[in-house]
Design an enzyme around this catalytic site. Sequence first.
Site, mmCIF file in Angstrom:
data_model
loop_
_atom_site.group_PDB
_atom_site.id
_atom_site.type_symbol
_atom_site.label_atom_id
_atom_site.label_comp_id
_atom_site.label_asym_id
_atom_site.label_seq_id
_atom_site.Cartn_x
_atom_site.Cartn_y
_atom_site.Cartn_z
ATOM 1 N N LYS A 239 0.818 -1.222 0.000
ATOM 2 C CA LYS A 239 0.000 0.000 0.000
ATOM 3 C C LYS A 239 0.849 1.269 0.000
ATOM 4 O O LYS A 239 0.425 2.290 -0.518
ATOM 5 C CB LYS A 239 -0.897 0.011 1.233
ATOM 6 C CG LYS A 239 -2.162 -0.776 1.017
ATOM 7 C CD LYS A 239 -3.170 -0.452 2.090
ATOM 8 C CE LYS A 239 -4.407 -1.314 1.877
ATOM 9 N NZ LYS A 239 -4.979 -1.810 3.093
ATOM 10 N N ARG A 240 2.025 1.174 0.604
ATOM 11 C CA ARG A 240 2.903 2.346 0.647
ATOM 12 C C ARG A 240 3.204 2.873 -0.763
ATOM 13 O O ARG A 240 3.503 4.028 -0.957
ATOM 14 C CB ARG A 240 4.252 1.984 1.279
ATOM 15 C CG ARG A 240 4.263 1.921 2.769
ATOM 16 C CD ARG A 240 5.632 1.542 3.280
ATOM 17 N NE ARG A 240 6.108 0.283 2.720
ATOM 18 C CZ ARG A 240 7.163 0.153 1.952
ATOM 19 N NH1 ARG A 240 7.869 1.201 1.605
ATOM 20 N NH2 ARG A 240 7.523 -1.033 1.504
#
Length: 469
Positions: A239-240
């Site tokens: 997700k980063r």
Amino acid sequence: MSTIITRFPPSPTGYLHVGGARTALFNWFYARHTQGRFVLRIEDTDTVRSTQASADAIFDALKWLGVDWDEGPYFQTQRFHIYTEYVQKLIDAGHAYYCTCSPEEVEAMRRHAMATGGKPKYDGTCREKGLSKCDHAVVRFRAPRTGTTVIHDVVKGDIVFQNAEQDDFIIQRSDGTPTYNFVVVVDDISMGINTIIRGDDHVNNTPRQIMMYRALGAELPVFAHVPMVLGKDKTRLSKRHGAMSVTAYRDMGFLPEAMINYLVRLGWSYGDQEFFTREDLIEKFTLEHIGRSAGVFDMDKLLALNADHIKATPPRLLTPHLMPFLKERGYPAEEGDYLDQVILTLNARSKTLIEMADQARFYYVETVEYDPAAAEKNLKPESLDPLRLLIQHLESLTDFTIAGLEKIFLTVMEATGLKLGKIAQPVRVALTGKTASPGIFEIIEILGKGAVVRRLQQAVDYIETHVAS
Ligand code: GLU
């Protein structure tokens, strides 16, 4: 060679993420390339984390990508009777046995093994006891203790595992539920899967799976373990690095064709070619061209590819993808010639469908809203003459074509002594509210005489009321 049968077996514990989508695409394209079959299987045995909502989200994402399945979706939770049958087969053939060691005892064996420099594993206490079924008994696979198990991986080459490092793993827990590696093998065998393309995070499961194929007398499938997708910083995509869910890309205005092109190219190549249609990929996708190094997800490249696909897609094929964005903005848009022309003026200027929908605004609004800076710079008293003249000429124009329009502009240039830019820019602001837009003549032609005259008159009124002369 017999029919290729591939599968995609997601666990429904969340949305379909880009890495999973790439795995699905590799399997799907390979099945389509070989005119084989593609099976969808939902691996929902983890009942705590699996949800129907996640399964539905995965179906939705696959449909958006245009990935259809020839069989399934199968749900593992509906196949327990088959797993029980296979447990019995292995027990009957002497390849599995009941074990009554308690979890504490097994833990102690593991600690002991580690303390003596070995791998933590079950020591085989019940292997030769010939126990029968009873409460609290698990079923363990009788794994070979000597020799090696080799994966002949079409991507990675041979990967050799020492059997001495494996233990007799559990295939059925004491509550009767089967374990992960076992059900995967049972499913793949019973569904006739002969080609398994999956992420290389599964490599370590494969030797156990191969042992079970052998014990069951089944032919091994072809294995292709594909390197993970990484983020730009070369760590595993998460997700980063931005949106992970495939449908988030739909909502950001990406075309499914661009997404499949991009995802397949992340780990597969065909010379230097970057742009592929679905048909190209069906024609060209083979396992030999899967790369050995990890693909790096790069949003800028995806955007560039999306722009190329938007440009290459005929308006009528683009329309269903664009329509939700037009409707979301409240435009009274409909499929048809008008929208086709709108698309043709914007498709070389839009990296996403959101950009296209935003730029299409002036084609659909009743009254154009002026960008304040554009109005201040271009809707000035000196524009009144050319705008009024243009209205006059337009009203009597019978030849409403680009050639006819060009003539009128020339006439106005001659009459006012102004250069084209001095006339075109106020007209552009009058028609679109902005200083940048598709070609002015194209816009006029598409909007039509009525709308153009109205908008030019609105600009004249605006100058007269808002700008002191
Ligand atoms: N269910 C597994 C996953 O979602 C796939 C297992 C496999 O491909 O064998 O990672």
